[in-house]
Each structure stands twice: as C-alpha cells, then as structure tokens.
Design an enzyme around this catalytic site. Structure first.
Site, PDB file in Angstrom:
ATOM      1  N   GLY A 233      -5.785 -25.197  56.030  1.00  0.00           N
ATOM      2  CA  GLY A 233      -5.988 -25.856  57.320  1.00  0.00           C
ATOM      3  C   GLY A 233      -5.000 -25.407  58.374  1.00  0.00           C
ATOM      4  O   GLY A 233      -4.385 -24.346  58.267  1.00  0.00           O
TER       5      GLY A 233
ATOM      6  N   PRO B  36      -1.776 -26.377  61.286  1.00  0.00           N
ATOM      7  CA  PRO B  36      -0.647 -27.273  61.550  1.00  0.00           C
ATOM      8  C   PRO B  36      -0.868 -28.152  62.781  1.00  0.00           C
ATOM      9  O   PRO B  36      -0.171 -29.147  62.957  1.00  0.00           O
ATOM     10  CB  PRO B  36       0.507 -26.297  61.790  1.00  0.00           C
ATOM     11  CG  PRO B  36      -0.135 -25.040  62.251  1.00  0.00           C
ATOM     12  CD  PRO B  36      -1.447 -24.974  61.555  1.00  0.00           C
TER      13      PRO B  36
ATOM     14  N   CYS C 269       4.852 -20.869  55.273  1.00  0.00           N
ATOM     15  CA  CYS C 269       3.477 -20.601  55.689  1.00  0.00           C
ATOM     16  C   CYS C 269       2.954 -21.755  56.561  1.00  0.00           C
ATOM     17  O   CYS C 269       3.369 -21.862  57.702  1.00  0.00           O
ATOM     18  CB  CYS C 269       2.591 -20.295  54.484  1.00  0.00           C
ATOM     19  SG  CYS C 269       1.158 -19.325  54.959  1.00  0.00           S
ATOM     20  N   LEU C 270       2.133 -22.677  56.034  1.00  0.00           N
ATOM     21  CA  LEU C 270       1.683 -23.784  56.881  1.00  0.00           C
ATOM     22  C   LEU C 270       2.890 -24.562  57.421  1.00  0.00           C
ATOM     23  O   LEU C 270       2.911 -24.963  58.592  1.00  0.00           O
ATOM     24  CB  LEU C 270       0.766 -24.727  56.079  1.00  0.00           C
ATOM     25  CG  LEU C 270       0.192 -25.900  56.867  1.00  0.00           C
ATOM     26  CD1 LEU C 270      -0.945 -25.437  57.778  1.00  0.00           C
ATOM     27  CD2 LEU C 270      -0.339 -26.999  55.926  1.00  0.00           C
TER      28      LEU C 270
ATOM     29  N   SER D 260      -4.228 -16.976  57.447  1.00  0.00           N
ATOM     30  CA  SER D 260      -5.257 -16.553  58.399  1.00  0.00           C
ATOM     31  C   SER D 260      -4.742 -16.769  59.804  1.00  0.00           C
ATOM     32  O   SER D 260      -5.237 -16.191  60.767  1.00  0.00           O
ATOM     33  CB  SER D 260      -6.505 -17.416  58.243  1.00  0.00           C
ATOM     34  OG  SER D 260      -6.911 -17.443  56.915  1.00  0.00           O
ATOM     35  N   LEU D 261      -3.790 -17.695  59.921  1.00  0.00           N
ATOM     36  CA  LEU D 261      -3.269 -18.101  61.217  1.00  0.00           C
ATOM     37  C   LEU D 261      -1.826 -17.642  61.333  1.00  0.00           C
ATOM     38  O   LEU D 261      -1.193 -17.286  60.333  1.00  0.00           O
ATOM     39  CB  LEU D 261      -3.335 -19.633  61.338  1.00  0.00           C
ATOM     40  CG  LEU D 261      -4.679 -20.255  60.936  1.00  0.00           C
ATOM     41  CD1 LEU D 261      -4.573 -21.775  60.928  1.00  0.00           C
ATOM     42  CD2 LEU D 261      -5.781 -19.800  61.890  1.00  0.00           C
TER      43      LEU D 261
ATOM     44  N   HIS E 108       4.990 -15.712  51.602  1.00  0.00           N
ATOM     45  CA  HIS E 108       5.180 -16.601  50.449  1.00  0.00           C
ATOM     46  C   HIS E 108       6.300 -16.074  49.545  1.00  0.00           C
ATOM     47  O   HIS E 108       6.053 -15.233  48.680  1.00  0.00           O
ATOM     48  CB  HIS E 108       3.882 -16.727  49.654  1.00  0.00           C
ATOM     49  CG  HIS E 108       2.903 -17.670  50.275  1.00  0.00           C
ATOM     50  ND1 HIS E 108       2.392 -18.770  49.633  1.00  0.00           N
ATOM     51  CD2 HIS E 108       2.358 -17.677  51.517  1.00  0.00           C
ATOM     52  CE1 HIS E 108       1.568 -19.415  50.440  1.00  0.00           C
ATOM     53  NE2 HIS E 108       1.521 -18.764  51.592  1.00  0.00           N
TER      54      HIS E 108
ATOM     55  N   GLU F  28       7.600 -17.341  47.101  1.00  0.00           N
ATOM     56  CA  GLU F  28       7.438 -17.769  45.700  1.00  0.00           C
ATOM     57  C   GLU F  28       6.368 -16.982  44.956  1.00  0.00           C
ATOM     58  O   GLU F  28       6.175 -17.165  43.754  1.00  0.00           O
ATOM     59  CB  GLU F  28       7.118 -19.272  45.663  1.00  0.00           C
ATOM     60  CG  GLU F  28       5.674 -19.661  45.971  1.00  0.00           C
ATOM     61  CD  GLU F  28       5.216 -19.437  47.416  1.00  0.00           C
ATOM     62  OE1 GLU F  28       6.058 -19.077  48.272  1.00  0.00           O
ATOM     63  OE2 GLU F  28       4.011 -19.589  47.680  1.00  0.00           O
TER      64      GLU F  28
HETATM   65  N1  LIG Z   1      -0.727 -20.293  52.840  1.00  0.00           N
HETATM   66  C1  LIG Z   1      -0.697 -21.039  53.904  1.00  0.00           C
HETATM   67  O1  LIG Z   1       0.102 -21.960  54.032  1.00  0.00           O
HETATM   68  C2  LIG Z   1      -1.769 -20.808  54.935  1.00  0.00           C
HETATM   69  C3  LIG Z   1      -1.533 -21.581  56.209  1.00  0.00           C
HETATM   70  C4  LIG Z   1      -2.767 -21.633  57.093  1.00  0.00           C
HETATM   71  N2  LIG Z   1      -3.768 -22.446  56.501  1.00  0.00           N
HETATM   72  C5  LIG Z   1      -3.273 -20.226  57.347  1.00  0.00           C
HETATM   73  O2  LIG Z   1      -4.265 -19.833  56.786  1.00  0.00           O
HETATM   74  O3  LIG Z   1      -2.683 -19.516  58.076  1.00  0.00           O
END
Ligand SMILES: NC(=O)CC[C@H](N)C(=O)O
Ligand SMILES: C=C(O[C@@H]1C=C(C(=O)O)C=C[C@H]1O)C(=O)O
Length: 837
Positions: free
Chosen positions: A76, A78, A102-103, A159-160, A202, A204
C-alpha cells in the site's frame, strides 16, 4: 551527536518493530542476531502489528517502555490512512529514534510533506546498487574494521518512492540508486535535526549486503541519544506478549526440546527400538521408554520383513496388500500411498489403511469423525480454530519423539487452501471466498489416522511400523476434544502387542504371495477444460500487474482450475498408476477415501505429483529442524524421444531415439534449465518468495538458526524448476501443528506480501475456492515429525468430477502470453497425453 562512532557493540536498547503485515518484517530479527545473542534479541526486540494498538494506547502503554522504533516495509501507500495507521503522527511527534524501511521510509517523507510517486522502473526482488551520499558517516559508515565502500548491493521491493523534488528542507537524501540517470531514485533519508532515518531498500533481504552494519550504526546512534547507559532493561512481558508470534527464549538453542504445547515441559527424547530380526514384537521396551512423570499411552515399534517382497514392485504390493486384502481393509477408511518417486532424491514409500478420519467444515466450524460404521460431529464454537483443536488432538495421541526420519504412523491428510481463514493473521472475513463455488463441502481439512503402515526403504526393504497402545495405559481424557469423539464412536487408537504380531504375519504372507498380479487397464482419453480461458486469465494477469504498480503487492500467484468428467467406471487408482509413470515426483501420493460423500458424488481421491516441499520437521541431535523448499521459476523440458537436432548439430538422421539425437536433446534441455536459472526475472520471483519463507520460519524458529543453505538451485523433474532451501531450528514452545499454522498457506502459492496478496487474488480469481490445490498434503507423524508438500500438479477426484489447479507467479515483468503458456506447461506435465484439451 557529532561524536566519533563508538567502535564496540553497544548494549541492545528495547526496540519495537511496527509490522505493516509485510511478509519480510521478521527478517529484520536476523540483522539483530548477527550482532546480539538470540536470548538478548528475544528479550529486547518485539514485532507488533501496526493495528494491534490504537494511537492513544500506544502512547500511554508502549512509548514509555521502549527505546526505539523500526517501521517495517508493507503493502500500500504511506499517504493512505488505512495502510499506514498512526505512523505519521508518531513520526511528526518523533518521541523516540525511528528507522523506517521501505513503506516506513516513505512514511517519513510523507510525514514531513514530501510527495509519493511511482518508481521509473519497477524491479521487485532485484539487486540494485545503492550509493550513499556520504559512505563514511552516519548509518552508512562501515562496521568497525571494515573499509568505506562507495556503493553496495541491496534488494528493492518498491513500486513507489519519495519524490526527490518534493523534499522539505528538514529532510536530507542520504543515498541514491542509479545516480545521474533518469532511473535515479531516493534510497535513503534522514531528518536534519531529529533521530529519524529511512531506507528505501530492504537491508534484511537474503541478497542484500551491509544490513547488519546499518543496524549497528542505528543502534549506536540510539545509544548516543540515551548518553551511553551501561544497559537497557528488558521489555515488559505485556509488550512481549503483544508480539504476533512468540518464540521461547528459555533454553534457546538447547538440545532436543519438548514435543509440544505452548507451555514448555521436558519430555525425554526417545529413539524407536529397531526390531529388525525379532519375530515376536514385544512392546515392553517401547513401554519402558515411558517415564512415570510423563506417561504416554502410545509408543512406536517397527519390524522388518527382511527379504520378503523385495523383488516385487511397490505398485504390486500396494495392490495386493492394501487394496485387495479383505482382512486388512475391513475396518479401514481407505487407502494411502505416500509414494515419492523421485529421480534425484532418495525417498521412502509408505502404504497404509487408515482407521478413522477427522474432517473439518470451515463454514460451520464443525469437526466430523468418520469411521467405517459411524459419523459423529462436534462444533468447535468461535473460541478456537481447527488448527488449535487439531494441535491438541495431535498432542493427546502423540508418542515420544523418535530420531528416525519419516512417517511412523499417525496422521496423513491435508489442509485445503481455504484453511488460511484460520491461520493468516489479519485475514478479513468479509473478503472470504465463501460466496464462491465450493466443492469440498466439509473437507477443508481432512486428517486420517493410521495405527500402522508398511514402509519401503530406498534400498527396497519392507518394514512394518505401528503405534502401540500399552494394555495398561491410561485412557484418553474423554471430556473434550478428540478423546471425546473417539470415545463416543468406540474407537481405540493404537495396536495392542498381540494385534501387531497378527498383522505382521498377515502382511508377511501377502508379501510372499507371488500369485498376485496387478492388472493394468487402459481407458479412453477424456476432455479437460479450464475454468478460465486464456483471454480471461490474461486479463487477470493485467489486474495483478496493476496491483503491483500501485504498491499493493510485489508478486501474486494467480491460479485457475481445469476440470473434466471422468468416463464411467474409470478407477482413479489406474489413473494414478499412469501419473506416477509419466510424471515421477518427490511427493507423488495416492489417497482414496471411497466412502466420503461430497456434492460431486461418492468418494474423494487425491492423485498428486507435486515436486514441491512445503514444510518438513525432523528431530535431530541438536533439536527439531524445520525446512521449507519453495519453487519459483518453471520451464518446459525437452522430453526424451524428441529430436531437437538442427543442421548445425551434426545429427543428420533426424530420427528420434537415435543416440546422437538423444545427446543433442539432453544438451539443449540442459541449456533451457541453465537459461531459467540465469534469468533475472525468474531469480527475482524466487527471491521474493525466499525472503517471505524466511520471515514465515522466523515466526517459529530461534532467529539465528534460520539460514538459506541453497539459493535458487535448478531441479529438473517433469519440468525445470528453481528451488531454494530455507532451514531453521524450531523454538521450544512451538508444536508441529502450530509451526504449520504459522507458515500456512504456502508462500509460493500466494505471492508477497502474503496477506494483501491473498485478498487480492480472491478478487482476481472470482472468489473461486482453490480447495485442496494450493494447500498442504502429507503426514504429521505420531511423534511430531512432519513432511508436507505444496498441493500442485495434483488431480482431485470427487465422484466422477476431476479437477486440477494450475497457475504461476505474476510479477511486474510478466508477459501474459508466456504466463498462460506456463500454466499449460504445468497442466501438461500432469495430464500429458492422457487427455485431449
Ligand atoms: N516493500 C515495501 O515496503 C513497499 C512499499 C510500497 N508499498 C511500495 O510498493 O513502494
Ligand atoms: C502455481 C503453481 O506452481 C507454483 C508456481 C511456480 C512458478 O511460478 O514457477 C512453481 C511452483 C509452484 O510454487 C502450479 O503448479 O499450479
């Protein structure tokens, strides 16, 4: 701040990881255990779902009792309140040091006024090069003793991205990817004055580098903020208890742990007594394994048949001993053949006639006990799930643990895909697919119990294994659970010693009966049709890609179903005999429960040629290991007998079967496999599921023990597949059934992140129930050992209706035509020339 980085490991502060139902969040624990002991991490670090507390409660109860926060990745946006919860308030009020991933990183941007835009190039699961703006300081400073690097490799799942042009003055970019190109995006942020950092990649992921140094530098910064105390207190029990999955810290990494139960208790780990040469099965030794403090009603025995039956085929023995011997079949609910025909891995085969079945209807939450003479039902009520009820059942019929591998008697059956409703945390009932077609009707889970089984080792020797009931054993508690149902139906579990002896003699005679002949039967090919045709499937692929573009998923395993009406009189067993020949697979299985009635008619039969391990639990010297082997990446093979010669290959005769043709075919087939293994799209698909499986295993394992011994290996059975092995040691308090529940449904059948992907797939698959397909099938041994396959490449026959599910993982890079071709390849690997479609 401004002080030189400390060059020793600071004490671990109390850290709360706020989890956005991402399937990678638990992997953050492995970064901690690269620096600190498991015990320390399990005392000080907790993963809590983002909607577990409301903002007011979080401020009152949690914030005063923790030292720092990590905001997890997640599906999703933020800037969408339902996706991000109270994180924007948390960041704006910045009560504690925060690291966003990330998010979580994107939320930092939004909280201070930046815009979120789409990335110029979506590359979920790919490794990119990250360039810190200052690689020698702050969170990107290398670990003490390591050299400064201008860039490092890390995996992205976004994606964002935070729009660099919209950044407010108080946020600084700390890292970029693709600097100077039009693909360049923000990879790291920090607040100019506050202890708030974010990374878009990421750290991790199994294929990211420099993850633990980032965490080290974050903890160091946190420690500096608190003025370097000598230590931090442990987290309060109430906060630890709000974690979605607790792993026992007590005796972490101890040797053999207890069988079961959330309350750890010490039971001896006992080997099975081999009785290879004895003709008198005595249970006295097995019984003497019981200690007075942990008395068990049941124990395990085995006795070999030496040379008997060694030279007969397994199919012949299954037919003569299990299918045709009236004295064994009376009192049985059906037939089981855990076959396991594998060209590359040694397997054992087990044959059995189960005494009773436990089936579960999700819609009514009812368990049914089925014996040859009786059907008894019992409602669970809403307070418990079948998983927990069955866990108790497994424990009350459990034997002591045995270090011998394999199925030693007990449960064989399945959890259908729909059992995710009771296993997947956060699953919303209103998204349930129960308004779709259900043909299982009450068989959402089905577990048969067998007191005994006939096992063929990989060297061909037959052995009788059984669960023995001591004549003087205390009876099961009959006031609730499985004990109550079994008591009402008059079923006693386990064989008495004398029964074992009689059985051994009967089977011995059957093994030596060389007069028995297995007839082979031909049948007419029949027509198999997809539920969704090619164009409809292609359109669902586009729906999946759109969800991926919007950041709701990184990968979605889209599936459909193929169906056929069987010609009258077709015996599923003979169909299975063809399948095991044409598509030998590690988990090939035949199950027949002829008396079970479903809406499609009488009898349910499973004909499986699954190559994929969902989950295996073994008892070893250093504890219970759990292993998962997800498959992602599939290509058609060039089959034997096909001439692949071209003018340049040196084979002029072009005659299939000729040696030169075969050599050329094998060479090209190998090339196809190699190309699959080298394909970045396929590797990314596999990696996304590997990271998800690691996170699933971390919900039941001691964190530091979760490893990936084999990453993206090529295995070629009916098709070429990419397979990864992920392994760990189970935490003490996690029982076998609970471990399965925490990892269910199999991540390779959902995509990532699991929860959001599952709910999207329900829409894209038209709320059709997947049934047994996509679930888990195999054994849960009486001693707690487990081996379950992912139900793929499997025909399910109910009455005269045959169904076969098939699908594939959709990523942003998917091409609709090749995805549909991949589905047909999978179907063909199962039905091959048997069918016209
Ligand atoms: N891995 C994530 O936290 C993705 C964050 C966000 N949903 C995006 O696609 O950019
Ligand atoms: C969905 C299926 O298979 C799954 C998808 C795979 C893939 O995308 O390559 C491989 C194995 C399974 O995890 C199927 O066989 O029906």
């Amino acid at each position: 701040m401004g002080e030189q980085g400390m060059e020793s490991l600071p004490p671990l502060p109390r850290c709360l990881i706020l989890d956005y139902y991402d399937s990678y969040t638990n992997n953050l624990l492995t970064l901690f255990t690269q620096l600190y002991s498991d015990e320390e991490v399990l005392r000080k670090v907790v993963v809590v779902k983002y909607d577990h507390y409301d903002w007011e409660t979080f401020q009152r109860l949690i914030l005063p009792n923790i030292d720092c926060i990590i905001l997890s990745p997640g599906p999703g946006r933020p800037d969408k309140p339902s996706d991000i919860g109270f994180a924007l308030d948390l960041i704006r009020q910045h009560p504690l040091p925060i690291l966003g991933i990330c998010l979580g990183h994107q939320a930092i941007g939004v909280a201070f006024g930046a815009k979120i835009i789409n990335v110029p190039l979506i590359r979920h699961g790919h490794v990119v090069e990250v360039f810190p703006t200052d690689p020698s300081s702050d969170l990107f400073a290398p670990m003490p003793g390591h050299d400064v690097q201008a860039s490092f490799a890390a995996v992205v799942y976004n994606s964002l991205v935070v729009d660099a042009d919209s950044l407010p003055a108080n946020l600084t970019v700390t890292a970029w990817t693709d600097p100077g190109s039009n693909l360049s995006t923000v990879m790291g942020l920090k607040h100019r004055d506050l202890p708030i950092w974010g990374v878009q990649y990421h750290p991790e992921s199994i294929s990211s580098t420099c993850g633990s140094s980032l965490l080290f530098r974050y903890i160091e910064a946190v420690h500096r903020i608190y003025n370097h105390p000598a230590s931090y207190p442990r987290l309060e029990t109430e906060i630890l208890d709000s974690c979605a999955y607790r792993i026992a810290t007590r005796q972490a990494k101890s040797a053999v742990s207890t069988q079961n139960s959330e309350i750890p208790r010490k039971l001896p780990s006992l080997p099975v007594e081999p009785r290879a040469s004895s003709t008198h099965a005595s249970t006295s030794r097995a019984a003497s394994h019981q200690t007075s403090s942990a008395r068990r009603a049941f124990s395990l025995v085995e006795r070999s048949f030496e040379e008997s039956g060694r030279h007969r085929s397994t199919a012949d023995i299954f037919d003569s001993v299990i299918r045709c011997r009236a004295s064994l079949k009376s009192g049985a609910m059906g037939e089981i053949w855990l076959d396991g025909e594998s060209p590359t891995r040694a397997t054992t085969t087990s044959l059995a006639c189960p005494n009773f079945l436990l089936t579960y209807a999700l819609a009514s939450q009812t368990v049914t006990l089925r014996t040859p003479g009786k059907v008894l039902r019992s409602g669970l009520g809403t307070a418990t799930t079948f998983w927990d009820w069955f866990d108790q059942a497994q424990q009350s019929l459990a034997t002591p643990r045995s270090e011998i591998g394999g199925w030693k008697g007990g449960w064989v059956g399945w959890f259908s895909y729909e059992m995710k409703q009771e296993s997947l945390q956060g699953y919303k009932a209103d998204h349930r697919g129960d308004n779709g077609k259900s043909s299982l009707d009450g068989l959402d889970a089905c577990w048969s119990w067998s007191d005994w089984l006939l096992e063929r080792s990989s060297t061909g020797r037959w052995t009788l294994r059984a669960v023995i009931r001591a004549a003087d054993a205390e009876s099961l508690p009959i006031d609730a659970g499985v004990g109550k149902l079994l008591h009402q139906a008059g079923v006693s579990v386990g064989l008495l010693e004398s029964q074992f002896d009689t059985l051994y003699s009967t089977i011995s005679a059957a093994l030596n009966d060389s007069m028995h002949k297995l007839e082979s039967r031909d049948f007419e090919p029949f027509h198999i049709q997809p539920d969704t045709d090619g164009p409809a499937y292609r359109s669902s692929i586009e729906d999946c890609r759109e969800s991926i573009r919007q950041g709701d998923s990184y990968e979605l395993t889209l599936t459909t179903s193929f169906n056929a009406k069987l010609p009258p009189g077709l015996d599923p067993f003979h169909l299975y005999l063809q399948l095991r020949k044409s598509n030998p697979a590690y988990y090939s299985t035949y199950i027949s429960f002829p008396s079970v009635v479903t809406p499609s008619g009488r009898g349910i039969y499973i004909l499986s040629s699954s190559p994929e391990r969902f989950l295996k639990i073994q008892v070893g010297e250093s504890g219970r290991t759990i292993e998962m082997m997800p498959i992602k990446g599939t290509r058609k093979r060039l089959k034997k007998g096909v001439c692949a010669c071209s003018l340049t290959s040196g084979c002029r005769r072009q005659s299939p079967g000729a040696k030169v043709c075969e050599t050329e075919r094998a060479r090209i087939d190998e090339q196809i496999g190699q190309a699959l293994q080298d394909d970045p799209k396929e590797r990314a698909e596999n990696l996304m599921i590997v990271d998800l499986i690691r996170s699933d295993l971390l919900s039941c394992c001691i964190p530091s023990t979760v490893t990936v011994p084999k990453l993206i290996a090529l295995e070629s059975y009916g098709v070429h597949n990419l397979v990864t092995t992920v392994r760990g040691c189970l935490g003490d308090a996690v029982s076998s059934v609970v471990a399965v529940k925490r990892c269910f449904p199999p991540g390779s059948m959902t995509g990532a992140p699991k929860l959001r992907s599952v709910q999207l797939l329900e829409q894209y698959e038209g709320n059709r129930q997947r049934g047994i397909y996509s679930g888990a099938l195999g054994y849960i041994s009486a001693d707690g050992a487990v081996d379950l396959s992912v139900v793929i490449r499997t025909m399910v026959i109910q009455g005269n209706a045959l169904s076969l599910g098939a699908g594939g993982a959709i990523t942003w890079m998917s091409n609709a035509d090749s995805e549909w071709a991949e589905v047909l390849t999978k179907v063909e690997s199962v039905v091959g020339s048997l069918f016209s479609h």
